[in-house]
Enzyme design. Structure first.
Site, PDB file in Angstrom:
ATOM      1  N   SER A 146      27.837  49.819  35.974  1.00 15.10           N
ATOM      2  CA  SER A 146      27.102  49.196  37.063  1.00 15.10           C
ATOM      3  C   SER A 146      27.337  49.963  38.362  1.00 15.10           C
ATOM      4  O   SER A 146      27.066  51.158  38.427  1.00 15.10           O
ATOM      5  CB  SER A 146      27.505  47.720  37.162  1.00 15.10           C
ATOM      6  OG  SER A 146      26.618  46.999  37.976  1.00 15.10           O
ATOM      7  N   ASP A 239      17.998  44.407  31.234  1.00 17.86           N
ATOM      8  CA  ASP A 239      18.782  44.626  32.435  1.00 17.86           C
ATOM      9  C   ASP A 239      17.829  45.040  33.560  1.00 17.86           C
ATOM     10  O   ASP A 239      17.000  45.936  33.356  1.00 17.86           O
ATOM     11  CB  ASP A 239      19.808  45.740  32.168  1.00 17.86           C
ATOM     12  CG  ASP A 239      20.713  46.036  33.344  1.00 17.86           C
ATOM     13  OD1 ASP A 239      20.521  45.488  34.435  1.00 17.86           O
ATOM     14  OD2 ASP A 239      21.651  46.844  33.160  1.00 17.86           O
ATOM     15  N   HIS A 269      22.726  43.292  31.149  1.00 19.30           N
ATOM     16  CA  HIS A 269      23.731  43.949  31.977  1.00 19.30           C
ATOM     17  C   HIS A 269      25.114  43.380  31.637  1.00 19.30           C
ATOM     18  O   HIS A 269      25.253  42.199  31.355  1.00 19.30           O
ATOM     19  CB  HIS A 269      23.400  43.670  33.445  1.00 19.30           C
ATOM     20  CG  HIS A 269      24.128  44.541  34.415  1.00 19.30           C
ATOM     21  ND1 HIS A 269      23.758  45.843  34.662  1.00 19.30           N
ATOM     22  CD2 HIS A 269      25.203  44.299  35.203  1.00 19.30           C
ATOM     23  CE1 HIS A 269      24.562  46.370  35.565  1.00 19.30           C
ATOM     24  NE2 HIS A 269      25.455  45.454  35.909  1.00 19.30           N
TER      25      HIS A 269
END
Length: 298
Positions: A146, A239, A269
């Site tokens: 991320s 995501d 995610h």
């Protein structure tokens, strides 16, 4: 995955964007490893300081191992050594490499580009000083998930431009674009773990809107991607960030960079931290480990 999302919904935890940064950090830390694998025992787990920041070293053996500098996710605002402890242990255990997890400075106390500066300072430190830890700094990778994937991608530019021989950039569900305006941001805006309101909350704490086109935040907008280290890009189909992840992999390939793209269907995610329940997390961990083995070989 749908069952996990349903359980998360029924837990009725307040979204991050309704909390203060301090409250969000505590909430994330409390729940970060509930779905993750149990913390695997390793011969060496050591807290230390790297380039002036707290860090934690995970080593699966006592020999002069190659090193992955790992940068945790959390929207540049939350997360730390504890929230990603299990993940780092798994990467070390499965790859045979040492993993050095960095506790970089967080927003809003430390806004952009503080996290970028910390990431690069740590990478340069590891290359120069790994031998003091009994590690091989000539076999060095950088990775993250991320926001940490964004920082890892950016660090690869510094490595290229400053002559640091980086072997691999491991980018797990990274953010790479300046604005959340792709189809996947619209399609997965709500109900898929990372929602649009929280993305804006993270970015609002991290940087000013006029800074969003800076390549140190949006590496997709860098002028030149040629000559970067080989990349392993791990993406989740459901995501908001998946489109910009694919675009970044395509951009690297077009610039002549070797890219291994792993796209996991039907997951969201942060799925790689859900190994207790999501089989794709284990597959993704093994793909990351295999890439590290390949690129960090003697």
């Amino acid at each position: 995955m749908a069952g996990v999302l349903d359980r998360i919904h029924r837990a009725n935890r307040p979204p991050f964007h309704t909390l203060t940064p301090g409250e969000a950090r505590l909430a994330y830390r409390m729940g970060a490893e509930i779905l993750d694998l149990p913390r695997a025992p390793l011969p060496r787990v050591e807290d230390l300081e790297v380039a002036g920041r707290p860090a934690r070293l995970y080593a699966p053996a006592a020999t002069a191992l190659p090193v992955l500098l790992y940068l945790h996710g959390g929207g540049f605002t939350i997360g730390g050594l504890e929230t990603h402890d299990s993940l780092c242990r798994q990467l070390a255990l499965r790859s045979g490499a040492a993993v050095l997890s960095l506790d970089y400075r967080l927003a809003p106390e430390h806004r952009f580009p503080a996290a970028v500066d910390d990431a690069w300072a740590a990478l340069a430190w590891v290359h120069e000083h790994a031998h003091t830890l009994g590690l091989d700094g000539s076999r060095l990778a950088v990775g993250g998930d991320s926001a940490g994937g964004t920082l890892a991608a950016v660090s690869a530019f510094f490595a290229r431009d400053r002559g640091l021989p980086l072997k691999l950039q491991l980018l797990i569900t990274p953010g790479t674009a300046s604005l959340p305006n792709t189809p996947s941001h619209r399609l997965f805006a709500n109900g898929f773990l990372l929602d649009a309101a929280s993305i804006e909350w993270f970015f609002g704490h991290y940087l000013d809107r006029h800074q969003r086109h800076d390549w140190r935040f949006a590496p997709l907008e860098a002028d030149d991607h040629a000559g970067l280290a080989p990349a392993c890009v791990v993406l989740a189909e459901c995501d908001p960030l998946v489109d910009e992840g694919i675009a970044y992999a395509d951009t690297l390939r077009a610039a002549g960079v070797s890219v291994q793209l792993e796209l996991y269907r039907g997951v969201t995610h942060d799925f790689i931290k859900m190994g207790r329940y999501i089989p794709e997390a284990l597959t993704a961990l093994n793909a990351c480990a295999d890439s590290l083995k390949q690129h960090l070989a003697t």
